[in-house]
Design a protein around this motif. Sequence first.
Motif, PDB file in Angstrom:
ATOM      1  N   GLY A  93     -15.790  34.322 -70.261  1.00 14.20           N
ATOM      2  CA  GLY A  93     -16.164  35.583 -69.632  1.00 14.20           C
ATOM      3  C   GLY A  93     -15.337  35.856 -68.395  1.00 14.20           C
ATOM      4  N   VAL A  94     -15.690  36.934 -67.699  1.00 15.33           N
ATOM      5  CA  VAL A  94     -15.020  37.324 -66.458  1.00 15.33           C
ATOM      6  C   VAL A  94     -15.959  37.025 -65.299  1.00 15.33           C
ATOM      7  N   TYR A  95     -15.456  36.301 -64.316  1.00 16.73           N
ATOM      8  CA  TYR A  95     -16.283  35.892 -63.172  1.00 16.73           C
ATOM      9  C   TYR A  95     -15.550  36.230 -61.878  1.00 16.73           C
ATOM     10  N   VAL A  96     -16.293  36.811 -60.938  1.00 17.76           N
ATOM     11  CA  VAL A  96     -15.733  37.136 -59.627  1.00 17.76           C
ATOM     12  C   VAL A  96     -16.392  36.239 -58.596  1.00 17.76           C
ATOM     13  N   ALA A  97     -15.585  35.604 -57.781  1.00 12.13           N
ATOM     14  CA  ALA A  97     -16.124  34.732 -56.730  1.00 12.13           C
ATOM     15  C   ALA A  97     -15.239  34.845 -55.499  1.00 12.13           C
ATOM     16  N   TYR A  98     -15.797  34.465 -54.359  1.00  8.43           N
ATOM     17  CA  TYR A  98     -15.086  34.580 -53.084  1.00  8.43           C
ATOM     18  C   TYR A  98     -15.033  33.228 -52.394  1.00  8.43           C
ATOM     19  N   GLY A  99     -13.984  33.052 -51.574  1.00  5.46           N
ATOM     20  CA  GLY A  99     -13.867  31.843 -50.767  1.00  5.46           C
ATOM     21  C   GLY A  99     -14.699  31.961 -49.507  1.00  5.46           C
TER      22      GLY A  99
ATOM     23  N   SER B 222     -12.909  35.929 -39.769  1.00  5.17           N
ATOM     24  CA  SER B 222     -12.994  37.191 -39.037  1.00  5.17           C
ATOM     25  C   SER B 222     -12.203  38.345 -39.643  1.00  5.17           C
ATOM     26  N   LYS B 223     -11.207  38.057 -40.479  1.00  9.60           N
ATOM     27  CA  LYS B 223     -10.383  39.124 -41.052  1.00  9.60           C
ATOM     28  C   LYS B 223     -10.807  39.505 -42.459  1.00  9.60           C
ATOM     29  N   GLY B 224     -11.803  38.850 -43.009  1.00 10.38           N
ATOM     30  CA  GLY B 224     -12.220  39.128 -44.378  1.00 10.38           C
ATOM     31  C   GLY B 224     -12.364  37.845 -45.169  1.00 10.38           C
ATOM     32  N   THR B 225     -11.934  37.852 -46.417  1.00  9.13           N
ATOM     33  CA  THR B 225     -12.030  36.655 -47.242  1.00  9.13           C
ATOM     34  C   THR B 225     -11.104  36.780 -48.445  1.00  9.13           C
ATOM     35  N   GLU B 226     -10.864  35.653 -49.102  1.00 10.41           N
ATOM     36  CA  GLU B 226     -10.135  35.665 -50.365  1.00 10.41           C
ATOM     37  C   GLU B 226     -11.133  35.774 -51.513  1.00 10.41           C
ATOM     38  N   GLY B 227     -10.670  36.300 -52.625  1.00  5.94           N
ATOM     39  CA  GLY B 227     -11.513  36.390 -53.809  1.00  5.94           C
ATOM     40  C   GLY B 227     -10.663  36.279 -55.050  1.00  5.94           C
ATOM     41  N   ALA B 228     -11.319  36.086 -56.185  1.00  2.15           N
ATOM     42  CA  ALA B 228     -10.596  35.991 -57.451  1.00  2.15           C
ATOM     43  C   ALA B 228     -11.480  36.519 -58.574  1.00  2.15           C
ATOM     44  N   LYS B 229     -10.890  37.370 -59.415  1.00  3.61           N
ATOM     45  CA  LYS B 229     -11.542  37.795 -60.652  1.00  3.61           C
ATOM     46  C   LYS B 229     -10.904  36.968 -61.758  1.00  3.61           C
ATOM     47  N   VAL B 230     -11.673  36.043 -62.306  1.00  7.71           N
ATOM     48  CA  VAL B 230     -11.128  35.032 -63.210  1.00  7.71           C
ATOM     49  C   VAL B 230     -11.660  35.244 -64.626  1.00  7.71           C
ATOM     50  N   THR B 231     -10.751  35.329 -65.572  1.00 10.47           N
ATOM     51  CA  THR B 231     -11.138  35.344 -66.976  1.00 10.47           C
ATOM     52  C   THR B 231     -11.019  33.915 -67.494  1.00 10.47           C
ATOM     53  N   ILE B 232     -12.151  33.342 -67.895  1.00 10.31           N
ATOM     54  CA  ILE B 232     -12.196  31.962 -68.376  1.00 10.31           C
ATOM     55  C   ILE B 232     -12.337  31.978 -69.888  1.00 10.31           C
TER      56      ILE B 232
ATOM     57  N   SER C 215      -4.091  30.525 -49.892  1.00 12.61           N
ATOM     58  CA  SER C 215      -3.947  29.786 -51.151  1.00 12.61           C
ATOM     59  C   SER C 215      -5.179  28.926 -51.408  1.00 12.61           C
ATOM     60  N   ASN C 216      -5.628  28.239 -50.368  1.00 16.76           N
ATOM     61  CA  ASN C 216      -6.824  27.399 -50.518  1.00 16.76           C
ATOM     62  C   ASN C 216      -8.073  28.245 -50.736  1.00 16.76           C
ATOM     63  N   GLY C 217      -8.093  29.437 -50.123  1.00 14.98           N
ATOM     64  CA  GLY C 217      -9.213  30.350 -50.362  1.00 14.98           C
ATOM     65  C   GLY C 217      -9.245  30.808 -51.804  1.00 14.98           C
ATOM     66  N   TRP C 218      -8.091  31.077 -52.381  1.00  9.03           N
ATOM     67  CA  TRP C 218      -8.027  31.475 -53.790  1.00  9.03           C
ATOM     68  C   TRP C 218      -8.432  30.328 -54.704  1.00  9.03           C
ATOM     69  N   LYS C 219      -7.980  29.124 -54.381  1.00 12.30           N
ATOM     70  CA  LYS C 219      -8.354  27.955 -55.191  1.00 12.30           C
ATOM     71  C   LYS C 219      -9.865  27.742 -55.145  1.00 12.30           C
ATOM     72  N   LEU C 220     -10.454  27.921 -53.965  1.00 12.68           N
ATOM     73  CA  LEU C 220     -11.906  27.771 -53.836  1.00 12.68           C
ATOM     74  C   LEU C 220     -12.623  28.866 -54.630  1.00 12.68           C
ATOM     75  N   SER C 221     -12.088  30.080 -54.595  1.00 13.65           N
ATOM     76  CA  SER C 221     -12.678  31.180 -55.366  1.00 13.65           C
ATOM     77  C   SER C 221     -12.662  30.860 -56.856  1.00 13.65           C
ATOM     78  N   VAL C 222     -11.537  30.342 -57.350  1.00 19.90           N
ATOM     79  CA  VAL C 222     -11.421  29.995 -58.765  1.00 19.90           C
ATOM     80  C   VAL C 222     -12.397  28.871 -59.116  1.00 19.90           C
ATOM     81  N   ASP C 223     -12.507  27.880 -58.235  1.00 17.84           N
ATOM     82  CA  ASP C 223     -13.439  26.776 -58.489  1.00 17.84           C
ATOM     83  C   ASP C 223     -14.873  27.281 -58.561  1.00 17.84           C
ATOM     84  N   ARG C 224     -15.222  28.212 -57.677  1.00 19.27           N
ATOM     85  CA  ARG C 224     -16.573  28.772 -57.692  1.00 19.27           C
ATOM     86  C   ARG C 224     -16.800  29.632 -58.937  1.00 19.27           C
ATOM     87  N   ALA C 225     -15.739  30.290 -59.417  1.00 18.04           N
ATOM     88  CA  ALA C 225     -15.856  31.055 -60.667  1.00 18.04           C
ATOM     89  C   ALA C 225     -16.177  30.105 -61.820  1.00 18.04           C
TER      90      ALA C 225
END
Length: 748
Positions: A129-135, A139-149, A210-220
């Motif tokens: 499926g498609v999963y969206v998660a954030y790192g 203060s400036k926002g956050t990284e996120g990833a929309k991951v198709t697994i 980069s680490n924020g994106w990796k964390l987002s993917v792991d959470r997805a």
Amino acid sequence: MKNRKFISLTVAAALLLSPIAYTINAPALNLKIDAVSAASEEAPAATAKPKPTAKPTAKPTAKPKPTAKPTAKPTAKPVVKATTKPVVKATAKPVVKATAKPVVKPVATAKPVATVKPVTVKASVYQDGVYVAYGDAYSKGTEGAKVTIKNGKVASVELMRTSPKMIDRDARNNYQTLWQAYAMMETRLVGKTRDEAAAVDAVSGATRSSNGWKLSVDRAFERALKVKPAGAVFFDGEHMGVDPEGKYSIFVTYSANVLTDVKVYPMNAAGDFIDAKVYTAEQTAAVAAIKQELLANGTSAKATAGLEADFKAAVNAFWDAQQNASIDNKSAYVDGFYSAYGTARSVGVERADIVIRNGKLVDVKLLRLGTNLIDRGNTAYAEVVKAYAPMTAKLLANGSFFANYDEKVDGISGATESSHGWNQSVERAFEKALKVPTAGQYFDGKFAGVDNQSKILLLVDIASDEVTDVKVSLFGADKKIIADNKLSPSQVVAVAAIRSGLIENGIDMADIEDQTVLSAAARAALTDALANASKQQSEYKDGTFTAFGNAYDKGTNKAEVTLRNGKIVDVVLSRVGMNMVDLGAKAYAEVVKAIPQLTASFMAAGTREGVQEVDAISGATSSSNALKAAVDRAYGKAEIAETNKAAYFNGIFIGVSKDKFVNVMVTVKNGVPVNMTVYFLDAAGKTRTVESLTAAEKTVKNEIEGTNVGIMHKYGYKPTAFGSNDDEKAVSARAVEAIKSALESAGK
């Protein structure tokens, strides 16, 4: 009236009804339909995308789409006859016949393959499926990833770097160290398992993201687990949330499922955090009260008297942060951008472009389209124009949680019909975002469709995926609808025949006698209406997008491309000088001749791929290719899921100062500006000679042209004025304006 028949996508895909055809890239549709064109030459078939526009996620063309199952009752008679054969025929025989002898005979003593024990493939522990998660937030926002697994691996990933309002920024609006990191990290993550994705190297210079994106993917992946870990409720870490109106951002910290901290940030109208140093006494008191109550009671927080509006926004933001922190996020929607239409009328239709996060509306743009289905903007009815802002505010305030959206937002007085259309558009956009789609391919209702050259307007009634009625209107030479009582006798006959043909056979309608062009327009308009009614989101945003071809020291070529459902419905081509002013008839004679020919050819081609197949005009080859590149870049700007997400298009771009006396040419390679050339212009927009430059102008030119830092130009990111005296500072300020203009031209 003859039998009505079901809408069939496979029928549409097989059509090729005239020498000039375009492919409509529409949701739930992949239809090849005749284009309406005054061009005499045959438009080339759009069979292959050019290399710069190839999409790695495109579906294989060899595999036909399954025919949609009819949803109407068995007794209902379909509108369009079902295709008896699939668009792509299955291979009748295997490549190697079963009786064919092998090239090398097996050795007699060799063990047969059948004796080898089959390998047992362990079922993936992850649900496709498609999963969206954030790192983790900062203060400036956050990284996120929309991951198709798929099958336990990252099949595709869209990386995000959000603003403080938690909406994905354009790449170029983030730090320059991220500009190349998007594509590099995407390449490293795609195809990886969870463990492999966690182990990929960060991009140098963008380690934090980069680490924020990796964390987002792991959470997805964690969210995709078929069986979640016992007792796991929240991801450890700091998570952010923002209310839809953008009043407050709330950061929540969880450790072992326990809420350990809450931070409260008031936001300004620009969507940025207000610096605590400039808080008013009231803001300071509100922040303290909100923090204490949220930490103690979460979404059940009780508002302090006089702060009801603040508490409502803060609770919404807390809920958003909690959803982002939740391992088992229950949202029924896939986060992202969606667009939909309301009920069509003879005077036009409403559209809403929205952004969804955690099942709620967090951004919305309202549009009022004319009879040609192109946005009227501020040329719409005065009361409708006045309604844009208050209706947007009402939707964000009242439509925050769509599950509680039982009663639509109250209409704006004087624009009741448009308000209803916008409500309906938002609701349909949400339906497009559902993880589990509702039954049927099309929304029920009345939908408009217009061919790409505005010859015919159709109002199409659809119920249970069945076309039940069609209203046909013709545009006059002035591009306005001809009233029914003003049609000529021959037009009356043509309209009746078109209506009958469309109802009887849909886009299979045969040409009306002596009305080949109008028949093609009718088929195209019906295709457009079906795309507007589709429950699937197009891959491109609708609207007008401006882009440029590669520049040189005489100017550049410009394309303003209006798209609907991925199809070109308007294009304005021009040749501009070094001052970025349209040269019009003053351009090279061959270019002046070529522009109307290319305009007609591009309209006939109709698609991104088709334009690239258009032949260059003899005598204007360079400009032809530059204008084709400009159209392709316009499509690049319209992509919803960006291909090769980058800050800038590769190429050469120019920009000019506000007074049009300074021009800067920027060269972009690998998505970053690497070289700049400064030109000073006269009042006619011509380049001045080096000998005519002042000392200050020469100093500024030498500084900008000779300064690079690492892989990119020094002034490629947030350029600022410089100089050792007032003259140099004044000249550099104008040069910086030109640099910013050039970067805007290059921007994706």
